[in-house]
Write an enzyme that holds these catalytic residues in place. Structure first.
Site, PDB file in Angstrom:
ATOM      1  N   CYS A  86      77.312  26.181  38.612  1.00 28.61           N
ATOM      2  CA  CYS A  86      77.256  25.165  39.106  1.00 28.61           C
ATOM      3  C   CYS A  86      75.826  24.712  39.597  1.00 28.61           C
ATOM      4  O   CYS A  86      75.422  25.269  40.531  1.00 28.61           O
ATOM      5  CB  CYS A  86      78.349  24.994  40.483  1.00 28.61           C
ATOM      6  SG  CYS A  86      78.397  23.309  40.938  1.00 28.61           S
ATOM      7  N   ARG A 137      92.021  33.589  43.130  1.00 29.44           N
ATOM      8  CA  ARG A 137      90.584  33.178  42.679  1.00 29.44           C
ATOM      9  C   ARG A 137      90.811  31.834  42.137  1.00 29.44           C
ATOM     10  O   ARG A 137      91.558  31.617  41.086  1.00 29.44           O
ATOM     11  CB  ARG A 137      90.210  34.105  41.743  1.00 29.44           C
ATOM     12  CG  ARG A 137      88.681  34.279  41.437  1.00 29.44           C
ATOM     13  CD  ARG A 137      88.332  35.487  40.444  1.00 29.44           C
ATOM     14  NE  ARG A 137      86.894  35.245  40.297  1.00 29.44           N
ATOM     15  CZ  ARG A 137      86.015  36.005  40.949  1.00 29.44           C
ATOM     16  NH1 ARG A 137      86.396  36.614  42.297  1.00 29.44           N
ATOM     17  NH2 ARG A 137      84.830  35.949  40.664  1.00 29.44           N
ATOM     18  N   GLU A 151      84.493  27.643  32.155  1.00 28.45           N
ATOM     19  CA  GLU A 151      84.720  27.939  33.246  1.00 28.45           C
ATOM     20  C   GLU A 151      83.766  27.716  34.378  1.00 28.45           C
ATOM     21  O   GLU A 151      82.596  27.994  34.171  1.00 28.45           O
ATOM     22  CB  GLU A 151      85.153  29.345  33.467  1.00 28.45           C
ATOM     23  CG  GLU A 151      85.622  29.930  34.736  1.00 28.45           C
ATOM     24  CD  GLU A 151      84.766  30.800  35.494  1.00 28.45           C
ATOM     25  OE1 GLU A 151      85.302  31.432  36.311  1.00 28.45           O
ATOM     26  OE2 GLU A 151      83.781  31.046  34.820  1.00 28.45           O
ATOM     27  N   ARG A 167      89.310  28.758  40.230  1.00 28.67           N
ATOM     28  CA  ARG A 167      88.100  28.115  39.286  1.00 28.67           C
ATOM     29  C   ARG A 167      88.580  26.962  38.403  1.00 28.67           C
ATOM     30  O   ARG A 167      89.756  26.824  38.281  1.00 28.67           O
ATOM     31  CB  ARG A 167      87.888  29.247  38.303  1.00 28.67           C
ATOM     32  CG  ARG A 167      87.418  30.543  38.867  1.00 28.67           C
ATOM     33  CD  ARG A 167      85.747  30.202  39.659  1.00 28.67           C
ATOM     34  NE  ARG A 167      85.033  31.335  40.095  1.00 28.67           N
ATOM     35  CZ  ARG A 167      85.114  31.850  41.285  1.00 28.67           C
ATOM     36  NH1 ARG A 167      86.083  30.993  42.285  1.00 28.67           N
ATOM     37  NH2 ARG A 167      84.295  32.908  41.783  1.00 28.67           N
TER      38      ARG A 167
END
Length: 403
Positions: free
Chosen positions: A82, A168, A121, A170
């Site tokens: 990102c 997790r 992802e 995502r």
């Protein structure tokens, strides 16, 4: 359509491993992995040891690679960072994104090679970045896809909510060309039906049909003259699920629908763990790191403020999925998992094998010559293989129905 794949930012092979579990027909025709500012390229070495290195496995900075050399392919995959995706006008060069930002490499490949399908992802904060203009960066991505003739569906997935042993979270982004056979199933379908019934994620990651969310669904469009206008003006509150087609955007907060079985941290523990993983000293330091605290601090400009943080369970509970594993897992760090070993009743860290299991990798997958510290780092960067396997099952069906 052949099941040919180009994998970017390959790491230690989570995408390839997951797709391979879904079908042995996937052919990886070109891969790229490069760890910047590192002399040793251990992740690439791990990848090629497991998947047999060929001339199509490239260990170079993607920013410096001529994208024309990349083979034609039907599916582009990758987990990319990102970053700041803003663009600006640069005189004779036209429109240009910031140098070194990896999204623009993906965009260049999409323009040149036009793969029918894309699966990416990222961390879920992508939907909110930057803080000064919420949603701008994801909006730029959607505008890029729209410009190149793609529709997009996204979903933020917490692996633990679909039975995996790690919490997790995502974002997964699935894009498809508007001239594919698959795209025809969305002709005349409204966005709600897309997300809840006919979309890419719903078959493997079902969601509740009733609206139990905090936010109501909302729509906007991204019909600007160019990417600079998007970069300068676009702001939108993206929620955890959504779709984009022909510049129109729909987003909704959804909740998972899964009845088990659920795996826990305790399910993946090794037996007979060595003494080097136990906390034989510095228990007070660990208690301090894990505990709640309020600390008076002074910023660089002289502003006084109080830093505060809540407590983290110490030790981590074994009857629940683990917290998200970070790249700092090997260090003496607040986020490092500490468990009470059920065999010895003593506190210890997780082993590299246990970290691999949390992400669904085979035992000792990263035991390929890298340091133990870097093994933890790789797992902190990796995705959950089982999620990709489930997406691979859906991709098999999609591509087999293409011409």
């Amino acid at each position: 359509m052949k099941k040919t794949v180009v994998e970017l930012f390959a790491g230690v092979g989570g995408f390839r491993l997951g797709l391979g579990k879904a079908s042995n027909e996937w052919e990886f025709v070109w891969t790229n992995q490069w760890e910047p500012k590192r002399k040793s390229q251990h992740a690439f070495e791990c990848y090629t040891q497991h998947f047999r290195k060929t001339d199509s496995d490239i260990n170079e900075d993607i920013n410096n690679i001529d994208k024309n050399i990349i083979p034609e392919h039907s599916l582009l995959v990758g987990g990319f960072p990102c970053q700041d995706y803003s663009v600006a006008r640069t005189g004779a060069k036209g429109i240009e994104g910031k140098k070194g930002v990896l999204w623009w490499n993906i965009y260049e490949i999409l323009k040149l090679k036009k793969p029918s399908f894309v699966l990416l992802e990222n961390v879920d904060r992508l939907l909110k970045s930057p803080s000064s203009q919420r949603g701008r960066d994801f909006g730029i991505m959607l505008a890029c896809f729209d410009k190149l003739g793609y529709s997009v569906e996204w979903r933020v997935i917490n692996a633990a909510e679909y039975g995996f042993p790690q919490r997790r979270r995502r974002i997964f982004i699935f894009a498809f060309k508007n001239d594919t056979t698959y795209s025809k199933k969305f002709d005349g379908v409204n966005f709600y039906d897309w997300v809840h019934n006919t979309g890419f994620f719903q078959s493997q990651f079902p969601i509740l049909s009733e609206n139990t969310a905090r936010y109501t669904p909302c729509e906007t469009n991204i019909k600007y003259n160019d990417l600079v206008e998007v970069s300068d003006n676009f702001s939108f509150k993206f929620l955890n699920t959504g779709a984009m087609a022909k510049g129109n955007i729909y987003t909704e907060e959804t909740r998972p629908k899964f009845n088990g079985p659920f795996k826990t941290l305790g399910d993946i523990l090794e037996k007979g763990v060595g003494s080097e993983y136990y906390l034989n000293k510095d228990l007070d330091k660990w208690k301090y790191l894990k505990g709640a605290k309020k600390i008076d601090r002074v910023s660089k400009d002289g502003h006084k403020y109080r830093f505060s943080e809540g407590a983290i369970a110490f030790p981590d509970p074994l009857d629940k999925p683990s917290r998200t594993m970070l790249t700092s897992e090997s260090s003496k760090n607040r986020s490092t998992h500490i468990i009470l070993d059920p065999e010895t009743n003593k506190k210890r860290k997780l082993t590299p094998v246990e970290c691999e299991r949390l992400n669904g990798f085979p035992d000792n997958w990263t035991n390929t010559g890298m340091s133990q510290r870097f093994r933890y780092f790789c797992m902190g960067n990796a995705l959950v293989v089982g999620l990709v396997e489930k997406m691979g099952i859906q991709l098999n069906n999609i591509i087999e129905n293409e011409n």
